[in-house]
Design a protein around this motif. Structure first.
Motif, short mmCIF file in Angstrom:
data_model
loop_
_atom_site.label_atom_id
_atom_site.label_comp_id
_atom_site.label_asym_id
_atom_site.label_seq_id
_atom_site.Cartn_x
_atom_site.Cartn_y
_atom_site.Cartn_z
N TYR A 185 0.81 -1.22 0.00
CA TYR A 185 0.00 0.00 0.00
C TYR A 185 0.85 1.27 0.00
N PRO A 188 1.61 1.76 -4.02
CA PRO A 188 0.63 0.89 -4.68
C PRO A 188 0.79 0.87 -6.20
N LEU A 189 1.40 1.89 -6.75
CA LEU A 189 1.61 1.92 -8.19
C LEU A 189 3.03 1.40 -8.49
N THR A 192 4.19 -2.28 -7.41
CA THR A 192 3.45 -3.32 -8.11
C THR A 192 3.92 -3.41 -9.56
N PRO A 210 -4.54 -5.38 -6.68
CA PRO A 210 -3.99 -4.17 -6.06
C PRO A 210 -3.82 -4.34 -4.55
N VAL A 215 -6.38 1.25 -3.94
CA VAL A 215 -7.14 0.34 -4.79
C VAL A 215 -7.80 1.12 -5.93
N ILE A 218 -6.03 2.37 -9.26
CA ILE A 218 -5.76 1.49 -10.41
C ILE A 218 -6.90 1.59 -11.43
N VAL A 236 -7.22 -8.05 -13.72
CA VAL A 236 -7.12 -7.29 -12.47
C VAL A 236 -8.30 -7.65 -11.57
N TYR A 238 -10.05 -7.73 -7.44
CA TYR A 238 -10.15 -6.96 -6.19
C TYR A 238 -10.75 -7.85 -5.11
#
Ligand code: G3H
Length: 539
Positions: A185, A188-189, A192, A210, A215, A218, A236, A238
């Motif tokens: 977190y 997060p971008l 990852t 994510p 979250v 994204i 992707v 969640y």
């Protein structure tokens, strides 16, 4: 401080126009098999670390909602990735490298269009300040570019044949299969994408979940993912890891597990895989990086580096300096300079110019940090800096703890937040023993200018951690340098170059160097009968 805390959280109307939220984000989309699918099931409420004033009352901002997919739905994403890989026969794993690069370049162009949307959500979702949010976005774009260039170099080197002991061979890197990518977190971008992009570009297909916070940010990229890659190449999902990722791992269909988080979560997930010997892993895990201040030192530099090392993004970096050992001869001067510098750090909302200290995204974090501080003060430490440990809502003002000793929880626990423990020492051996006995082995920082001492400590610590920083804070970058760790801190090495290797395997086509075979290879190459066996040079 009272007035500072009273004025910390703004009214909604005081948020600058560019960063106003608008309506809550009701996200129900997830990406499977090249299409955005609509989720009708339960949603998770996404809360911001930011609180806003409303009629004098401070309230935590609800940013919106995100899908809480169930295990069956997560499995549809895995199935799509498995199908796109098609046991290595899929279009993506067989595509020429130059073509795969074209897809990633197309994605990068679309991603750049979403900079403002993603930066805004980085601030609202995890409380990262504007400058660092922009840096995270730009650094990620740079990383993608560097990855493309590194793959071009790698491919150019692989476009030639080798002749060894009468055996003619061409070695190329081939994909591994289906990758599951999960990031942390705090980045997060960026973090990852440092696994996701290399996994994709090497020809693997991916299921991406994510981080627990960060979250919604994204969401602006989902269309870019959908349009830039063939169906099923990137999916992707969640939801809660326990629900979704556990099922995915337990299926045994994941070939590479890229995860950045705690070693406990990584171990629990790895154990679910029924064929662990077939699972490759790239893991970035816990760390408790020490900063060691020697008696002969440029104290101003040590203080400056230790301060940013310990407190940038409120100490929520895996590379943060999480404990400082300061020699008794300089500890009083160090504390004095450190507290004075700390007092200049500006608390506030992420978008405020020059802000350094911001609210924290994890629920329960303030209580946890309070607990660490109280444990230490009960056992003889004091909070050295004025207002240290004061909190309001999700904001915690950094606490400088001194003198910290081995009995205190903060001596071992990774606080991942704005608590700075300072341990005085006289005998350097106690510091060396701390590093040797630590469960972690990511990095450390040495502050000192006596060549004999620094030189010998480098030799002692070279077998303990992945990076020794001299007179500078710990950090991951530049991204071309190796990033790894020993013990509970990591598995595998990531860097722009290393990540390409992590997500691929060297594969050799070999033959005896005889006329018939030479003619066969010449025909294959001249008439482009293989994507693998080729001397194409990527310009
Ligand atoms: O959270 C861990 C990150 O990899 C740290 O990266 O040193 O660039 O902040 P950084």
């Amino acid at each position: 401080m009272e007035s500072l805390l009273d004025n910390l959280y703004p009214n909604a109307a005081d948020v600058p126009q560019a960063w106003q939220l608008g309506a809550p984000l009701e996200q129900r989309d997830y990406l499977v098999g090249g299409e955005l699918r609509h989720w009708d099931g339960p949603l998770a409420t996404v809360r911001s670390p930011v609180w806003l004033k409303d009629n004098g009352q401070e309230q935590q901002v609800v940013l919106g909602h995100a899908p809480l997919l169930d295990a069956d739905t997560a499995m549809t994403a895995l199935d799509a990735a498995v199908q796109a890989y098609d046991k290595g026969r899929g279009a993506w794993p067989n595509m020429r490298v130059a073509e795969r690069i074209g897809h990633v370049e197309a994605f990068l162009a679309r991603m750049r269009e979403q900079r403002q949307a993603v930066v805004k959500l980085l601030m609202w979702e995890i409380g990262k300040n504007l400058a660092d949010s922009e840096k995270e976005f730009d650094r990620t774009c740079d990383y993608i570019n560097e990855t493309i260039n590194a793959l071009k170099d790698l491919d150019r080197r692989s476009s030639r044949f080798e002749l060894v002991q009468g055996t003619l061979g061409q070695i190329r890197r081939a994909p591994l299969g289906v990758a599951l990518c999960m990031g942390p977190y705090n980045y997060p971008l960026n973090e990852t994408f440092t696994t996701l992009i290399p996994a994709l570009i090497m020809g693997n297909t991916v299921v991406f979940k994510p981080a627990k916070f960060g979250v919604l940010l994204i969401r602006p990229l989902l269309e870019a993912f959908r349009d830039s890659f063939p169906p099923g190449v990137i999916n992707v999902i969640y939801g809660k890891g326990r629900e979704t990722v556990s099922a995915v791992m337990a299926s045994g269909k994941v070939d590479v597990f890229a995860f950045i988080g705690t070693h406990k979560a990584a171990s629990d997930l790895k154990k679910l895989h029924p064929r662990p010997h077939r699972l490759r892993a790239a893991l970035g895990l816990d760390a408790k990086n020490p900063g060691i201040v020697l008696p002969r030192v440029d104290l101003d530099n040590a203080v400056e580096q230790a301060l940013t090392g310990a407190l940038s993004f409120n100490g929520q970096r895996c590379t943060a300096l999480k404990i400082l050992f300061v020699h008794e001869d300089v500890v009083e001067a160090f504390l004095d300079k450190f507290t004075r510098k700390l007092a200049t750090l500006k608390p506030g909302m992420p978008w405020e110019p020059g802000v350094a200290l911001t609210p924290l995204p994890e629920p329960g974090k303030i209580d946890y940090l309070d607990g660490l501080v109280h444990d230490a003060t009960d056992k003889g430490a004091r909070v050295v800096n004025e207002h240290g440990g004061r909190s309001r809502g999700s904001f915690f003002y950094p606490a400088l703890l001194y003198p910290v000793s081995a009995q205190m929880r903060v001596y071992q626990e990774e606080q991942f937040g704005p608590v700075v423990p300072i341990v005085p020492y006289r005998d350097l051996q106690t510091v060396i023993d701390y590093v040797l006995d630590s469960d972690y082995g990511q990095q450390l920082s040495l502050f000192g200018n006596d060549p004999a001492t620094v030189g010998s400590l480098i030799d002692i610590f070279a077998n303990q951690v992945g990076r020794i920083n001299i007179n500078t804070q710990c950090q991951r970058g530049p991204d071309t340098y190796p990033f790894n760790g020993r013990k509970n801190s990591a598995e595998g090495t990531l860097s722009v170059h290393d990540a390409l290797r992590v997500f691929s395997i060297r594969t050799l086509v070999a033959t005896r160097f005889e006329d018939d075979n030479k003619a066969l290879f010449s025909d294959i190459i001249r008439n482009r009968r293989s994507s693998f066996l080729t001397t194409d040079y990527i310009f």
